[in-house]
Scaffold this active site. Structure first.
Site, mmCIF file in Angstrom:
data_model
loop_
_atom_site.group_PDB
_atom_site.id
_atom_site.type_symbol
_atom_site.label_atom_id
_atom_site.label_comp_id
_atom_site.label_asym_id
_atom_site.label_seq_id
_atom_site.Cartn_x
_atom_site.Cartn_y
_atom_site.Cartn_z
ATOM 1 C CG ASP A 1 -10.712 33.544 16.069
ATOM 2 O OD1 ASP A 1 -11.183 33.415 14.920
ATOM 3 O OD2 ASP A 1 -11.025 32.810 17.012
ATOM 4 C CD GLU B 1 -13.125 29.822 18.712
ATOM 5 O OE1 GLU B 1 -13.452 30.937 19.159
ATOM 6 O OE2 GLU B 1 -13.695 29.281 17.732
#
Length: 362
Positions: A240, A217
């Site tokens: 997140d 990511e």
């Protein structure tokens, strides 16, 4: 369900071992093995892909597929150049912060194992007092205690070796979790806890649940892009971290007004599907889960974007964990927020109906 009882001692023990293990971008597999081993009792099967994304699956034969997702990788450095004097210069692997590097201890990962080193820095006595040079990529360097390039190479260190910080997990003031890599191994931890709660509470979902721990990511949502095309989900809820904006030197007019301890952060963004987000907001309110709101402008900057724009468009939403000191070795989150994110994802899953399209045009 009280949020004060979500995390068990076994949960915290796993979290500590999982955070302490290094999983730099592109080298996440050892952390993924720890994660899969913890998740194994709570899922029916696993999917992995060639770059290391790991997925625990509940109800793998169900045609309607719901993803809950975090990412496994942490920022790091690459060895970029070795001087004849045996010093290492580096480039970023993800958004590593050059300003925190001086005097940090490091681990260089080699085929022979971990080699210890330090980011050296000239003593305060020797620096020009009227015009001090600040740390930057071109002047930070790693010292392995070697006298020349040959000694460095004899340790197994070469250009391309990845470098991480060894800083480990600790708890401050009873309820603040501190470590490097909370961004975003805490996400992987939280989605694993959702799977545990579903199992322990004997909840049967009418759809397939894909608990996704994506790789890469930090360098552009790459693992999520790959696995989204593999799974072809109908819905995705991503978790997140976002910024706690209450610490010094952060402008709330720019970054928003968010504080750890005040609850999960629900994102507003073009990538966030409004009806799915409304379901999450309604779920939080119905279950008295505190939450905050964050407007993220044109993109969320998280794996939400990768899922949302895959496969012709997938209804996606983002639930964030407020965090202090992102991309440092002392990232900090509040235990209550961790438990509330877990509960919010869990309760939202129980609200999603099988074959729900979330269409605006019903």
């Amino acid at each position: 369900m009280s949020t004060k009882t979500i995390l068990k001692d076994t949960s915290i023990a796993f979290l500590e071992s999982y955070l302490n293990n290094a999983s730099p971008t592109g080298y996440e597999s050892e952390g993924q093995k720890l994660w899969m081993n913890y998740l194994k009792p709570y899922v029916d099967t696993f999917i992995t892909d060639t770059y290391g994304t790991a997925v625990g699956v509940i109800n793998p034969d169900a045609p309607y597929k719901v993803v809950i997702e975090g990412h496994a990788d942490e920022i790091s450095w690459y060895v970029n150049y070795i001087t004849e004097d045996g010093l290492l210069y580096v480039i970023r692997n993800g958004g590593s912060d050059h300003q925190i590097a001086p005097s940090k201890r490091v681990h260089i990962h080699t085929k022979k194992g971990i080699v210890n080193g330090v980011f050296g820095w000239p003593a305060i006595h020797t620096r020009l007092r009227d015009k001090e040079e600040i740390p930057k990529i071109s002047n930070i360097f790693i010292d392995l205690g070697c006298e020349n390039k040959e000694q460095v190479e004899a340790l197994g260190v070469h250009v391309g070796c990845v470098i991480t910080y060894p800083d480990e997990f600790m708890v401050l003031n009873e309820n603040k979790f501190v470590c490097r890599a909370i961004d975003n191994r805490m996400g992987g931890f939280m989605i694993a806890e959702v799977a545990r709660l579903l199992k322990e509470n004997n909840k049967t979902l009418p759809f397939g649940l894909y608990i996704v721990n994506s790789v890469q990511e930090e360098i552009g949502l790459r693992g999520a892009e790959m696995i989204a095309h593999r799974i072809k989900p109908n819905v995705a809820i991503v978790t997140d971290v976002c910024h706690d904006t209450t610490t010094p030197m952060i402008d709330k007019k720019v970054e928003g007004d968010l504080k750890m301890g005040k609850g999960p952060v629900i994102a507003y963004s073009p990538a966030v599907q409004n009806n799915l987000r409304d379901l999450i907001v309604d779920t939080a309110e119905a279950n008295n889960i505190p939450f905050q709101r964050h407007a993220t402008s044109r993109s969320t900057g998280t794996d939400t974007d990768a899922f949302a724009y895959s496969n012709g468009g997938v209804p996606s939403a983002l639930i964030s964990l407020p965090l202090r000191y992102m991309h440092t070795t002392v990232e900090m989150v509040h235990r209550d927020d961790v438990e509330n994110v877990i509960q919010l994802i869990y309760e939202s899953l129980l609200k999603i109906e099988n074959n729900e399209t979330f269409s605006y045009f019903k």
